[in-house]
Design an enzyme around this catalytic site. Structure first.
Site, short mmCIF file in Angstrom:
data_model
loop_
_atom_site.label_atom_id
_atom_site.label_comp_id
_atom_site.label_asym_id
_atom_site.label_seq_id
_atom_site.Cartn_x
_atom_site.Cartn_y
_atom_site.Cartn_z
NE ARG A 237 -23.91 -31.02 -16.60
CZ ARG A 237 -23.89 -31.99 -15.69
NH1 ARG A 237 -23.91 -31.69 -14.40
NH2 ARG A 237 -23.86 -33.25 -16.07
CD GLU A 266 -17.79 -27.90 -14.47
OE1 GLU A 266 -17.50 -29.11 -14.55
OE2 GLU A 266 -18.84 -27.51 -13.97
CG HIS A 285 -18.77 -31.18 -11.89
ND1 HIS A 285 -19.08 -30.86 -13.18
CD2 HIS A 285 -19.77 -31.99 -11.46
CE1 HIS A 285 -20.22 -31.45 -13.53
NE2 HIS A 285 -20.66 -32.14 -12.50
C1 8YV Z 1 -20.44 -35.75 -13.23
C2 8YV Z 1 -22.62 -35.08 -12.93
O1 8YV Z 1 -21.04 -35.90 -14.48
O2 8YV Z 1 -23.83 -37.06 -13.09
C3 8YV Z 1 -23.70 -35.89 -13.51
O3 8YV Z 1 -24.42 -35.34 -14.37
O4 8YV Z 1 -22.57 -33.89 -13.09
C4 8YV Z 1 -21.52 -35.74 -12.19
O5 8YV Z 1 -21.87 -36.96 -11.67
C5 8YV Z 1 -19.37 -36.69 -13.17
O6 8YV Z 1 -18.31 -35.88 -13.48
C6 8YV Z 1 -19.49 -37.80 -14.22
O7 8YV Z 1 -18.63 -38.85 -13.90
#
Ligand code: 8YV
Length: 325
Positions: A237, A266, A285
């Site tokens: 993150r 983001e 991401h």
């Molecule tokens: C994103 C992620 O969240 O799973 C997570 O924690 O960071 C990614 O898979 C994705 O944008 C959620 O659909």
């Protein structure tokens, strides 16, 4: 009586059909201002929520007095107030496992692309600047045999260690809340304190969740411990890193380069200094973003939600304290 389910993430026709069989479904197609207004209007009747990439705070969820379950299409759960949800006995589920390998692949894509300057040099061709044989000013860094440092040895960290150890002959060092003997045995990995890892790793890779303890974990002091040839990779993150300190470390040559899939805010602002630096590979991401994996995540989330609404304990229940089964 069908349960009332509000989706704030589009699903495939197959999964939509499955949900429609068992629930009254409201789909919020976009999370723009209009979409957020529609979501707020739908919350009072919602018994189940399914989606991702939206901070569902207490202010918003106070609008949902009938809410029983939230199925997040993500492994990260930093968008949720776990204590609030637990106090209200709202079951939160996530989608671990199904995205582990894909996200680790993204991590290695960034390691290779950043070390070998793939984006910068590919763009050089597009810009018509490949006019003679490349030379030392175009050289990148080797990956094979270099020391892979992993901060956060969970599922994704383990998958990254597997790739480094078996795929690239990399010595693996790691830092986590507690030592992982099984990982050490499988990948000949060695536990290090955070300062030791930062000083010793050629690649420093973040694969840990965003929590109150990890927010801002990597800042100016930590970048100062790294070496000028160190490459920094973040697939966890953005807020685990002090982004201003990262920019300063890159500008000052404290580290060689950075491969970043996540950012403090983001989408990343077009005027971010990170995008002015040639030694930064930035991706939007995309950690779990493949057709196969996102469908698997959505399927997992639908399974979790339908189980919770049927009074069963979801397989991937995050806040076990909310369960009254
Ligand atoms: C994103 C992620 O969240 O799973 C997570 O924690 O960071 C990614 O898979 C994705 O944008 C959620 O659909």
């Amino acid at each position: 009586m069908k349960k009332q389910v509000v989706l704030y993430k589009k699903l495939s026709p197959l999964l939509m059909a499955r949900l429609h069989e068992q629930a009254e479904v409201t789909l919020i197609e976009n999370l723009d201002a209009e979409g957020l207004g529609k979501l707020r209007d739908a919350l009072p009747r919602a018994q189940g929520l399914l989606g991702a990439s939206l901070k569902l705070n207490a202010e918003l969820l106070d609008l949902a007095p009938n809410l029983q379950a939230i199925a997040s299409v993500s492994v990260g759960v930093d968008n949720y107030d776990i204590d609030y949800l637990t106090q209200r006995h709202i079951l939160l589920s996530n989608t671990p496992d199904v995205l582990t390998e894909t996200t680790a692949d993204t991590g290695f894509a960034l390691i290779l692309a950043t070390a070998r300057r793939v984006v910068e040099l590919a763009n050089m061709i597009r810009e018509g600047k490949w006019t003679r044989n490349i030379g030392p000013t175009h050289f990148g860094s080797d990956v094979h045999g270099k020391t892979l440092g992993i901060i956060g040895m969970g599922r994704i960290g383990e998958a990254l260690a597997q790739r480094g150890h078996f795929g690239f002959g990399m010595p693996v060092i790691y830092h986590s809340q507690s030592p992982k003997p099984a990982v050490e045995q499988r990948f000949n990995a060695h536990y290090r304190s955070l300062p030791e890892l930062l000083q010793q790793a050629d690649f420093v890779c973040l694969t840990l969740p965003l929590t109150a303890e990890t927010e801002g974990l990597i800042g100016a002091e930590q970048f100062a411990l790294m070496r000028p040839e160190t490459i920094f990779i973040n697939i966890s993150r953005g807020k685990v890193v002090d982004e201003t300190a990262l920019i300063e470390a890159l500008r000052a040559g404290q580290i060689r380069a950075a491969g970043l899939d996540v950012f403090e805010r983001e989408p990343l602002n077009q005027d971010s200094p990170l995008l002015q630096l040639n030694n930064v590979v930035a991706t939007p991401h995309i950690g779990s973003a493949t057709h196969e994996t996102r469908e698997a995540m959505a399927r997992c989330a639908v399974d979790n939600l339908l189980a919770a609404l049927a009074g069963e304990r979801p397989v991937n229940l995050v806040n076990v304290g909310a369960w009254r089964g």
